[in-house]
Design a protein around this motif. Structure first.
Motif, PDB file in Angstrom:
ATOM      1  N   LEU A  11       4.545  12.679   3.000  1.00  0.00           N
ATOM      2  CA  LEU A  11       4.651  11.337   2.441  1.00  0.00           C
ATOM      3  C   LEU A  11       5.969  10.694   2.850  1.00  0.00           C
ATOM      4  CD1 LEU A  11       3.597   9.069   0.573  1.00  0.00           C
ATOM      5  CD2 LEU A  11       4.791  10.232  -1.294  1.00  0.00           C
ATOM      6  N   GLN A  55      -3.868  11.424   3.090  1.00  0.00           N
ATOM      7  CA  GLN A  55      -5.179  10.933   2.640  1.00  0.00           C
ATOM      8  C   GLN A  55      -6.070  12.102   2.213  1.00  0.00           C
ATOM      9  OE1 GLN A  55      -8.025   8.166   4.988  1.00  0.00           O
ATOM     10  NE2 GLN A  55      -8.699  10.246   5.375  1.00  0.00           N
ATOM     11  N   ALA A  79      -4.296   7.825  -4.310  1.00  0.00           N
ATOM     12  CA  ALA A  79      -3.591   8.243  -3.087  1.00  0.00           C
ATOM     13  C   ALA A  79      -4.538   8.181  -1.896  1.00  0.00           C
ATOM     14  CB  ALA A  79      -3.025   9.647  -3.248  1.00  0.00           C
ATOM     15  N   TYR A  80      -5.732   8.691  -2.089  1.00  0.00           N
ATOM     16  CA  TYR A  80      -6.739   8.645  -1.019  1.00  0.00           C
ATOM     17  C   TYR A  80      -7.031   7.198  -0.624  1.00  0.00           C
ATOM     18  CZ  TYR A  80     -11.321   8.391   1.105  1.00  0.00           C
ATOM     19  OH  TYR A  80     -12.371   8.056   1.932  1.00  0.00           O
ATOM     20  N   LEU A 134       0.836   4.217  -2.664  1.00  0.00           N
ATOM     21  CA  LEU A 134       0.663   5.604  -2.237  1.00  0.00           C
ATOM     22  C   LEU A 134       1.757   6.495  -2.825  1.00  0.00           C
ATOM     23  CD1 LEU A 134      -0.865   7.671  -0.512  1.00  0.00           C
ATOM     24  CD2 LEU A 134       0.566   6.967   1.425  1.00  0.00           C
ATOM     25  N   ASP A 168       0.829  -1.210   0.000  1.00  0.00           N
ATOM     26  CA  ASP A 168       0.000   0.000   0.000  1.00  0.00           C
ATOM     27  C   ASP A 168       0.861   1.257   0.000  1.00  0.00           C
ATOM     28  OD1 ASP A 168      -2.342  -1.497   0.010  1.00  0.00           O
ATOM     29  OD2 ASP A 168      -2.474  -1.503   2.197  1.00  0.00           O
ATOM     30  N   ALA A 200      -5.258   4.410  -1.039  1.00  0.00           N
ATOM     31  CA  ALA A 200      -4.118   3.731  -0.422  1.00  0.00           C
ATOM     32  C   ALA A 200      -3.921   4.210   1.019  1.00  0.00           C
ATOM     33  CB  ALA A 200      -2.851   3.958  -1.247  1.00  0.00           C
ATOM     34  N   ALA A 201      -3.963   5.511   1.225  1.00  0.00           N
ATOM     35  CA  ALA A 201      -3.780   6.057   2.577  1.00  0.00           C
ATOM     36  C   ALA A 201      -4.911   5.602   3.492  1.00  0.00           C
ATOM     37  CB  ALA A 201      -3.708   7.585   2.523  1.00  0.00           C
TER      38      ALA A 201
END
Length: 113
Positions: A93, A77, A51-52, A39, A35, A54-55
């Motif tokens: 990140l 996120q 990105a949202y 991301l 994950d 995965a976070a």
């Protein structure tokens, strides 16, 4: 042991069942690094939706293992969720990825995985 993560909540959830704790550690190693890579790629490509996702998927495990970066992961996120195009999220990140990498290395060592 347990410098980059904590097992307190894991032990509580597992009722101190060492086999179950080991299973949760293995699940961490299977899911979270994958994950985290997803991301990283999504942020680099400004793929906000991925990105949202995965976070968001990482949050419960990062919280359970107490990596200490939950608030920062939520910032990443939200960057994706709200498509914050004017915000450079790379430093946040990096903090999350470093925490994940450190925890992965330590869990592998601690559980001989």
């Amino acid at each position: 042991m347990e410098q980059h993560y904590k097992l307190f909540r894991v032990r509580e959830l597992a009722d101190n069942d060492e086999d179950f704790i080991a299973t949760l550690a293995e699940a961490f190693l299977e899911e979270v690094p994958e994950d985290a890579e997803r991301l990283k790629k999504a942020v680099a490509e400004k793929d906000y939706h991925t990105a949202y996702q995965a976070a968001h998927k990482m949050k419960p495990t990062v919280d359970l293992f107490e990596l200490g970066v939950l608030d920062i992961l939520i910032e990443v996120q939200d960057w994706g969720k709200f498509e914050k195009r004017d915000l450079d999220i790379s430093s946040q990140l990096d903090i999350v990825i470093t925490a994940v990498d450190n925890a992965v290395a330590e869990i592998k060592s601690d559980f001989n995985l």
